[in-house]
Write an enzyme that holds these catalytic residues in place. Sequence first.
Site, PDB file in Angstrom:
ATOM      1  N   ASP A 328      -5.159   4.303  -3.458  1.00  0.00           N
ATOM      2  CA  ASP A 328      -5.203   4.195  -1.995  1.00  0.00           C
ATOM      3  C   ASP A 328      -4.010   3.415  -1.463  1.00  0.00           C
ATOM      4  O   ASP A 328      -3.360   2.659  -2.181  1.00  0.00           O
ATOM      5  CB  ASP A 328      -6.498   3.505  -1.554  1.00  0.00           C
ATOM      6  CG  ASP A 328      -6.586   2.084  -2.078  1.00  0.00           C
ATOM      7  OD1 ASP A 328      -6.307   1.871  -3.272  1.00  0.00           O
ATOM      8  OD2 ASP A 328      -6.922   1.169  -1.292  1.00  0.00           O
ATOM      9  N   GLU A 329      -3.737   3.609  -0.182  1.00  0.00           N
ATOM     10  CA  GLU A 329      -2.783   2.811   0.586  1.00  0.00           C
ATOM     11  C   GLU A 329      -1.446   2.642  -0.141  1.00  0.00           C
ATOM     12  O   GLU A 329      -0.917   1.540  -0.276  1.00  0.00           O
ATOM     13  CB  GLU A 329      -3.382   1.439   0.920  1.00  0.00           C
ATOM     14  CG  GLU A 329      -4.632   1.528   1.786  1.00  0.00           C
ATOM     15  CD  GLU A 329      -5.203   0.166   2.124  1.00  0.00           C
ATOM     16  OE1 GLU A 329      -5.666  -0.015   3.268  1.00  0.00           O
ATOM     17  OE2 GLU A 329      -5.207  -0.723   1.251  1.00  0.00           O
ATOM     18  N   VAL A 330      -0.894   3.749  -0.592  1.00  0.00           N
ATOM     19  CA  VAL A 330       0.366   3.695  -1.336  1.00  0.00           C
ATOM     20  C   VAL A 330       1.540   3.872  -0.371  1.00  0.00           C
ATOM     21  O   VAL A 330       1.757   4.954   0.173  1.00  0.00           O
ATOM     22  CB  VAL A 330       0.406   4.776  -2.431  1.00  0.00           C
ATOM     23  CG1 VAL A 330       1.729   4.711  -3.195  1.00  0.00           C
ATOM     24  CG2 VAL A 330      -0.765   4.592  -3.396  1.00  0.00           C
TER      25      VAL A 330
END
Length: 535
Positions: A328-330
């Site tokens: 996530d949230e890369v």
Amino acid sequence: MERREMKIWVVLLLVLFVLVEGVVSKKGGGGGGVNIWPMPVSLSYGHKSVFMSKDFKLKTEGSNYKDASCILKDGFSRFLDVVSLAHVIEGDFSKFNASTILQGLNVVISSQDDELQYGVDESYKLLVPSPQNPDLAHLEAKTVYGALHGLQTFSQLCQFNFSSRVIEVSKTPWTITDQPRFSFRGLLIDTSRHYQPLPTLKKVIDSMAYAKLNVFHWHIVDTQSFPLEIPSYPKLWDGAYSIQERYTVADAAEIVRYAQRRGINVLAELDVPGHALSWGRGYPSLWPSKDCQQPLDVSNEFSFKVIDGILSDFSKVFKFKFVHLGGDEVDTSCWTSTPRVSKWLEKHGMNETQAYEYFVLRAQKIALSHGYEIVNWEETFNNFGDKLNPKTVVHNWLGGGVAQKVVAAGLRCIVSNQDKWYLDHLDALWPDFYMNEPLTNITDPKQQKLVIGGEVCMWGETVDTSDIEQTIWPRAAAAAERLWTPYDNLAKDPVKVIGRLTNFRCLLNRRGVAAAPLIGLGRSAPVEPGSCYAQ
């Protein structure tokens, strides 16, 4: 929930508690006088009372389970502890009618196997007293883990009688048949944003068992710290906050053992490629550059060697069939802004989005090579869902509607939408947790089966050992009933469970769990002096 709506909820709850205070404080809860949480599949009860003898014994006549590892014996011992609540049992049993004394509990388990894995049979049937042998209670289960759930339910039927000074089971005879609606009922604990000492983790696991949650999702590492020992790469835990804020391999194994003996699997998470700055404190070459430190360097083979080593070490400790690989949230800007990495991308014909996909899919292959099935956060599905390994479980967190798309694509899903089931969102109130339905708008029975369950998430930015329990409870309990109880047995209006949930919150308090009042925001303090049952 908008602030205005949230305040309306708080006001309504205050009014309702004022209205029900007299009833709840006298009866101990709502639900027609039945104070079991989560609500079982079916139950019947009467109007008599029986009393547990001072020497209440465990019997296993007719059981196939040998209990070589003492899981049942230890569970029974814990049952006796939480039933007595440290009260001294000093009643004079000679004054009781012998027919009202329960001498023990006979537990009959049909399976000899006590391996704990996803999908293990957790059903049970509880009779108090046994029709065939009225001086005993009777508990049947397919597995020892179903029996442990039966013990939890039985414990909620028992209370210390302050007049007779013995343990009373009222409303007998009880017949309870039960099994969970979903096989995955999780609680995420984040030990990167704040270190959580081992006694705290164990206490959380104990409280999970009270509510019949069965997956401890251990978000061990993140940007801020890397507290876990990894023998294959021993400098990784240089990323811990301090030398005292670490977990050894033996510590992790003890958490797995402790949870397993309570019927709880441990889902370990290794979030890649983002949220990994702390890795580079021990191995700086994992950073794209010293000035741009995450995500992990996609161009460096060492990144994947380290992931392989970690998962190899994980496989020796974390025996659950799933491992969580995050994803996530890369923010891929470090890859494009670092000349060396940017050249690698150009050489391999990738843009940053394709590089993100490449990293996630390669990490999946490594996990599969170690015998794991994979859980990934939903961004992986949102960006390249058709490329994910078929064994992937997509973990929904950003909002509603994703689970529908995931199961329509034939993948499994875990629901944790942040607006309803994130415990760090203090303005998400317990009615939100109770009413959050994992199968919303999923009507095809085959697709419904692909939703393996749900999870409430205790992210650790503002939580340490001083406030973790009151932030988790009682809101996590509201979700626990949603995940355990058959849909048709769930209240369609959360107002109808206020009394019963209040009773469970007060039960947690009496068991030493710092569960917050129902009134107010998450982890709110009591608003004024008064009974637990009026908060």
